[in-house]
Structures are given as C-alpha cells and as structure tokens.
Design an enzyme around this catalytic site. Structure first.
Site, short mmCIF file in Angstrom:
data_model
loop_
_atom_site.label_atom_id
_atom_site.label_comp_id
_atom_site.label_asym_id
_atom_site.label_seq_id
_atom_site.Cartn_x
_atom_site.Cartn_y
_atom_site.Cartn_z
N GLY A 51 -6.60 23.97 0.65
CA GLY A 51 -6.46 25.41 0.87
C GLY A 51 -7.62 25.94 1.67
N GLY A 52 -7.71 27.28 1.74
CA GLY A 52 -8.77 27.90 2.52
C GLY A 52 -10.15 27.59 1.98
N GLY A 80 -11.04 24.66 0.55
CA GLY A 80 -11.40 23.29 0.86
C GLY A 80 -10.33 22.35 0.37
N LYS A 96 -12.24 20.58 -6.81
CA LYS A 96 -12.08 21.40 -5.61
C LYS A 96 -13.44 21.44 -4.90
CE LYS A 96 -9.94 25.44 -5.93
NZ LYS A 96 -9.74 26.90 -6.15
N ASP A 153 -4.46 37.36 -6.14
CA ASP A 153 -3.74 36.36 -5.34
C ASP A 153 -2.72 35.63 -6.21
OD1 ASP A 153 -3.09 35.07 -2.98
OD2 ASP A 153 -4.55 33.47 -3.25
#
EC number: 2.7.11.1
Length: 866
Positions: free
Chosen positions: A582-583, A585, A601, A698
């Site tokens: 994802g944004g 990493g 992550k 989100d």
C-alpha cells in the site's frame, strides 16, 4: 361560515359516537397519523390512527381494485420490515374482561401476491399463528381475555421470510359476569345465528360489537317472528339474532349441530341462546300449554351435558353455558333432543350459539413495577430501540437488549436484575426511576454524557452489586454511603469533576492546592521531556533527526514493544513472502518466536509522510484494545527502518473474498452479517469507547481483515485522528481516505467526523449486500450508492442482492440491512445514524437470519424423522 358549521357538526358527531362507545378502542392500523378520527359509515364506529400506540412499522394500503369489498378501516395496514417483534401498547382496565379482535387484510399491498404468515402474541404469550394463505378476503382473530395490568401489549412476531402486518385492532369492554372461566382465555371458534340469510350482524345491533354470521342447513326448518324478543340477560345477544331459529326438519325430534377442530384435545366452551318464537297464548288452558311447551335436553358428543331439561322462555332469551373437554378425532357435535317422556309435541329449537376454545397462557408478565420503571427510563433517555417493545423479559428469546432478568417459574413474574445502557449517548441526570427496579444487581451507565451528581438513592439499592458510571460528565462527591457499601463494585473513572472522597475542591478555600497541582505537574512534564531529549540526541544520527523532528514524542512506555531491525529480518526470513502492499509500504509474512504468525508492515523510505502515519498508528494501537481491531504486536523504530508488527489475519481482507480472489468460496449471508456487525463494533469502540474518541478516516473493505475463523477486525490506522476533551470531534485535513468511500461532505468542508466513518461503513455494507464495485468504471465511475438508490425505486431486492447468494437469505434481514446502509450514506451527516445504532440494527438482521436457518434446520429434521 358554512364550512365552520360543517366542521363543528362533525366534531360534535364524533363526540356523540365516542360517548356511545365507552370501553371501545378502534384502531385503523396504518392510517396516517395526521388523519383525524372518522365515523365508519356502515357500523357508526369511530376509528382513529394507531400511530400513537406503536413506535415502529410502515403504513401500506391494499390494491385499488380490492378496496370495494372492504370497509374503510381495512383499506390501510401497517407492516413491519424491522425487528422480529413489534408491539402495540394499549391502555385498558386491569382485571376487566375484553373482547379483542385483530383484523388482517393482505390485499396484495406489496405487489408480491405472497400471503404471509406470522405469530400473534398477547403480552409474553403466543395467542395464535396467523396464516393468510388462500384467505383472499382476509382473516379475523378474536379472543376474550382479562388483562392482568392496566397496559395490554399485542405483538406481531416474524416467523419466516414474510413480513407481519395488521389492518385493524378492536377492543370491546364486556361485562365481568359473562364468559366466566377459570385461568383461561377464550379464543373465538364461531358465532352464529340460525337463519337463511347473508347478513352479518354487529354493532350497533350488538352493543358489544360481536359479529354474528348466519348459518342454516337444508334439512332444518326455520321459524321466525316479527314480535319483539327481549334480549335482556347478561350476554345481551342482539335482537336481530333472536327473531329466527332452526328446528329439526321432517318431524324429527333432535337437532344436530356438527363442527370440527384441528386439535381434538382442545377444551370447548359453548354459549347457546334460546328464545321461544311461537309462544302459547296466556289464555290457553293448562293441558294445551303443556302440550305445546318445548322441552329438550342438551347432548354433547353423545352425552347429556346439562342436567336439567331446557324450556325456552316466551319471546325472551335464556343462555345455557357448557364445557366440552374433548372431541374424539376433532369431530364435535351438539344435539338438542326432545325427551321421550315429555308430553309436548314441539321439537327443539336454537336461535344462536357461540363457541370458543380455551387457551391457558403459561407466562406471567414481568413485574408491573419493573415494567413501569423501565418504560419511564426509556422515555426519559429517548431510547428508540426496535427490540424495546412488548414485555421486557418474556419470551426470553425477545429479552430487551441490555437487560437481564430473573426467572423462577412460569407463574412468577420475572424481575429485571441487570440494566446496561453503556455507550448510548445518554444525556441529563441519572434518572431516579432506576431506584424502582428493586431487584437490580448490575447497573452500567458508562460511556455516556450524563451530568449532575451521583444520586444518594444508589446507596439505598441493597440488591446492587455492580455500578459502572465511567466516562461521563458527572460532578461533585460520590455519596459516602455508596463508598462504604461492602460487596459493591463501583467504577467511576473518566469523570474529571467527580470526587471519590471528601468535598470537591472549589475556587475558594483551596487556592493553595489549585496552584500547587499544576505547578508540580508542569515541573514533572519538563523533567520528562528533558530526559527524552537527552536520550534522543545521544542515540539518533543527525540525518534522522532532521528527517523526523517529532520522533521524541513516542513515549518511553511504547519502547516495551520495540523490536530491532535484525529481529525483523529474522522473523520475515529476509522479507521472503509479500502478503500486501500500500501507500505506507510493503507487508510481509513472518513468525514471532518461531511460532506466532505475524504481519510485518515496513515503511517505504520514499514515503515523505510515512513517519507521521507510523507514529499515529503506533500511539493509537498501543492504547486501544478491542477484539474487532487488529492488535499491534510490536514496532521497529531503528535509524532509517520503520516497521509495524501486527497479528496475522489468515483469511486476508474482505474485498478479496467478495471479488472472488479466494476461489469458489462464496461468503454466506450469515457470514457477511457477522463480518458487518464485528466491523461496526470496532468502529463503535473508536467512537464511543475510546477517551478521547477516534475517527478512523479510511474505512473500506480492503481494511477489514479476517482471521482463521473469519472473525472481522478493522485495520490500517495510519490516517486515524483522536480528539482531546473539549476539542471538536472533527479534523480539517488534506486529501485522505479512498475515493468512493470518502464522505462527500468532505469535499465541501474539508472536515472528517465520526459520521464520515459511518458513511464509509455504509459503502462497505452496500458492497457486502450487492458485491458490486464501489465505482463502476464502465459507467462513468457511477457510485454504488447512486446505483442502489435507483434500483430500489425500480425493482425488488432480489435484483440488488449478490446473485452468488442464490436466494439463500432472509429477505427481511436483507431489506433491513439495505435500509440501514442507505441511511448511513445519506448526503446529510446529521441524518446518518451513529455506530451504536448501526450495531443494534445489524444484530436484529442476524436474529432474523438465524431464525430462518433454525426454521430450515427444523424442517430438515422433521422430514428425516418422518
């Protein structure tokens, strides 16, 4: 002026009719609440809307082409798409006898031409199963019943896929010296008058509005009179039903009446009304009088059931009551037999008859004082829960959410022993009616907005063992008597202005304490910050300090879960297996201590905003703990290496399951509902259970992860924001979130609130129901909410629901979930529900679906056993 006179005349007419109908309640169910009462022209009965007697349901109307065959009160109806049990509450006279009628005219109001079935309850007890299959003209259920309190609840209970509905409710107060029975209620079987006719007799001919149907067999002989028949006994059968009678034909000596029962073991109560219509003149001599006197016996199922012979009174009613305990094979018979020893030549007659089956209601209602108290609490706090209807404790499968009750036996009234109103946004003071719940053992009012002091009466409630008042705005001192109570657990943290011991500090007389406390706190904070800065300077390279100037804000407490970069390499086997990206990493699979699976992550070095999100997620996840939020196992903050270590979610994210990336496995409807409610519970905790509250910002199907048991957990808190006490619960921000899920209000205000999360959740719920893309690229990025809104106006839900479900779902629960989703995505944030309400509604959906599954299982078991 003429209109005014006409209006006044109408009002006076209504008043006159209402006064003439004392003890009558006539409700036109579904009649809009703004419609005034009206006089039904055929009967003269005054009907009014039912809106003030029930908090739920939707108004419907039978199809136009069917209206001509029904009277006005049966044109509207109220149907119930929400909840399993919906209840009317009616004010009645305690211990008085009522005739209660419920009328059901389907009239294809929904266009489905699917006749429903459901259960009807009186308070906590089942009255009857209403099955309208094949009943084109509708159905009427009637019972004679004595309410045990001054409040009567009549409930419609969903039992399958069809929706309960009702057209009219009619209550008629009877004399208490009629229809006298012991410990049972009387369910109407039939009520007949014996005449060749097609006329129904009811009010005003019958002062109690009993409905009499004509009945006559070809082999009988009819006799009638034009003379007045005196109907003045306790029962007052209508004169119109007494001016005719049936007698045996062909010079027979016995009159036989036959009927059948579905249940042969039911007890039957008969009320037979007689009046002699061929009186012998007063001047007739004794011999002729004896010859023409009608005398006969009462024989039920072949046995004489009335000890004395019956001689009808001349042009006056007499009523014979008898009980039939059983009909062999369900075939019942009543014979009126002329005595062979009688010198009379006249044969038996019967004018009218009523038959009832006895119903024994096993459950006693919840203690009336408890019921009054909980309803006052409900009204004071404006609690609008769909399942807070009917008896609070019974039946147990419909126990009000947040309550627990004690149950001794069916003849003893249950008592409320636990009340949980946590996270309900309650405002105002602690309502004094709580003290009237005299058996209460547990009281939870935490996570609300209650104000005022802790009331003294709580200390006097000797049954209380646990009180939770945490996270409110209570003020003052806790009563010493409450603190002194042994065997009582009291929780009250999160009330900044509430004092545990002694008098609270005030502005006068406590200046020294007021000054010393903040000074001491300031010194402590200064020393802590100084120590952090020194440690930070010694350990961090200058290049990293310049890149991340706020890194010192990570608390020392957080370092307890700190993991080194070398440990990251070891647990991921040098980043061998990628499981997501994802944004932030890349996400890698790993093992902690060679046994526990984890997701790692790793922050991409090219992410300019990465550290802010990293810091936010660490600080957030280290202080939130909920079963439906992904747990943080640890983190790495070592020079240029940043990583978050989560619990591993074996079944990936929800979006991949809906899109079919996990093969042929289709999530069943019950699984989808469970995932929805678990996600909602996680959000509810962020909004109501956290202090300060948090906005996720989100919420999307890709951020809902599933463990090995398909339990849902909300993930990815990198964009989350919390709000301190006194800070407005919104945040002005740059572009965040995901297109399609982002609250459209954001583009106008650039602010996100809890209601923004609600909007995003609504989009996820639409995905769960429809399995359609949020943005349809082939159709100019048309949004899922817009598409569903259009489909709802044009077609039924079967065209909206994911076709992969192949109809395996409860239509009521799907309809309710759709309605909930559309309310969540309302363009106006104010009109959207909060997550606590969303949770409750989804739980109702699960109840409906579970009921369907249980019903299906029982049918399978029955078919196998047969």
């Amino acid at each position: 002026m003429e209109d005014r006179h006409r209006y006044l005349f109408f009002i006076f007419a209504i008043i006159h009719y209402v006064q003439a109908q004392q003890g009558f309640i006539s409700l036109d169910c579904g009649l809009p609440s703004n419609e005034p009462p009206y006089i039904e022209p055929v009967t003269g009965l005054v009907f009014s809307s039912d809106a003030d007697h029930i908090p739920s349901g939707i108004s419907g109307r039978i199809q136009k082409n069917l209206e001509a065959v029904h009277i006005k009160p049966y044109l509207f109806l109220r149907y119930f798409p929400d909840g399993l049990r919906n209840c009317y509450t009616l004010d009645v006279l305690q211990n008085r006898r009522y005739m209660i009628k419920a009328v059901f005219v389907y009239g294809n109001y929904d266009g489905y031409n699917d006749y429903p079935s459901f259960d009807l309850y009186l308070g906590p007890n089942k009255w009857v199963r209403v099955d309208l299959e094949g009943k084109v003209n509708g159905s009427v259920e009637e019972i004679i019943h004595i309410p045990s309190s001054n409040s009567l609840q009549i409930c419609l209970v969903k039992t399958g896929n069809s929706l309960p509905f009702i057209s009219a409710l009619e209550l008629r107060l009877l004399r208490n010296d009629t229809y006298v029975v012991q410990d049972v209620s009387l369910k109407h079987l039939f009520r007949r008058y014996y005449r060749q006719s097609d006329r129904l007799i009811r009010y005003p001919d019958d002062v109690y509005d009993r409905v009499w149907s004509p009945f006559f067999l070809p082999e009988w002989t009819q006799i009638t009179t034009s003379l007045d028949v005196n109907n003045s006994n306790n029962y007052e059968p209508p004169k119109a039903a007494l001016t005719s009678a049936a007698t045996p034909g062909d010079n027979g000596t016995r009159l036989t009446i036959i009927w059948t029962l579905d249940n042969p073991d039911e007890q039957i109560h008969l009320y037979v009304h007689f009046a002699e219509l061929e009186p012998v003149g007063e001047n007739t001599d004794e011999a002729l009088r004896t010859l023409f006197t009608r005398t006969f016996y009462f024989v039920v199922n072949g046995k004489i059931s009335y000890d004395e012979s019956i001689t009808p009174l001349d042009l006056a009613v007499s009523t014979v009551e008898t009980v039939v305990n059983k009909c062999d094979g369900g075939n019942c018979s009543l014979q009126l037999v002329r005595s062979e020893a009688s010198p009379g030549v006249r044969v038996p007659l019967v004018n009218a008859m009523e038959a009832f089956t006895a119903i024994k209601f096993p459950h006693s209602e919840t203690n009336p004082d408890d019921v009054i108290s909980i309803k006052v609490i409900q009204a004071t706090y404006e609690l609008s829960r769909v399942d807070w209807q009917g008896d609070p404790c019974l039946p147990q499968q419909f126990l009000w959410t947040g309550l627990n009750c004690s149950y001794m036996n069916m003849s003893t009234s249950p008592r409320i022993i636990s009340l949980d109103l946590s996270s309900h946004k309650l405002t105002g003071k602690i309502v004094p009616d709580i003290q009237n719940l005299t058996q209460l053992q547990k009281l939870d009012l935490s996570n609300n907005k209650l104000t005022g002091g802790v009331p003294e009466f709580l200390a006097n409630m000797k049954s209380l063992l646990f009180i939770n008042l945490s996270n409110n705005n209570l003020v003052g001192s806790i009563p010493q008597a409450l603190l002194d109570r042994k065997n009582l657990k009291l929780e009250f943290e999160g009330n900044p202005k509430l004092c545990a011991t002694g008098p609270c500090n005030s502005s006068s007389g406590n200046k020294e304490t007021t000054v010393i406390a903040p000074v001491a706190a300031a010194i402590a904070i200064f020393i802590a910050v100084l120590v952090l800065i020194i440690v930070f300077i010694k350990k961090r390279p200058s290049s990293i300090r310049a890149l991340h100037p706020s890194r010192a804000n990570l608390s020392l407490e957080n370092k307890k879960r700190r993991i080194t970069y070398s440990e990251i390499l070891l647990m991921t086997n040098n980043f061998e297996r990628v499981i997501g990206e994802g944004g932030f990493g890349v996400v890698y699979h790993g093992y902690l201590n060679d046994s526990e699976q984890v997701a790692v992550k790793v922050l991409s070095p090219s992410s300019s905003q990465g550290y802010k999100e990293f810091k936010a997620e660490v600080e957030l996840l280290l202080r939130v703990h909920h079963i439906n939020l992904v747990s943080l196992v640890g983190y790495c903050d070592e020079q240029a290496h940043l990583a978050l270590i989560y619990e591993y979610m074996a079944n990936g994210d929800l979006k991949s399951h809906l899109s079919g990336k996990h093969g042929d496995c289709v999530l069943k409807w019950e699984n989808r509902l469970s995932i929805a409610v678990e996600t909602a519970l996680g959000l509810e905790y962020l909004h109501s259970g956290c202090k300060p509250l948090m906005v996720h910002r989100d919420v999307k199907s890709m951020n809902i992860l599933l463990d090995e048991h398909f339990q849902a957990k909300l993930a990815d808190f990198g964009l989350s924001r919390s709000f301190s006490v006194g800070e407005e619960s919104h945040v002005s921000t740059g572009v965040v979130g995901t297109p399609g899920y982002l609250d459209p209000e954001y583009y106008r205000t650039y602010r996100l609130t809890e209601k923004s999360d609600v909007y995003s959740f609504g989009i996820v719920l639409l995905e769960i129901i429809t399995n359609q893309p949020v943005l349809e690229q082939a159709n100019e990025n048309r949004h899922i909410a817009e598409r569903v809104r259009t489909m709802l106006t044009r077609s039924d839900i079967s065209t909206i629901v994911d076709p992969n479900l192949i109809g395996e779902y409860d239509s009521g629960s799907v309809r309710k979930a759709l309605k909930l989703a559309m309310s969540c995505v309302d363009p106006s944030p104010v009109a959207r529900p909060d997550m606590s309400h969303v949770v409750q509604e989804l739980k109702q959906c699960i109840k409906s679906e579970n009921l369907r599954l249980r019903t299906g299982l029982n049918q399978v078991i029955d078919s196998k056993s047969s």
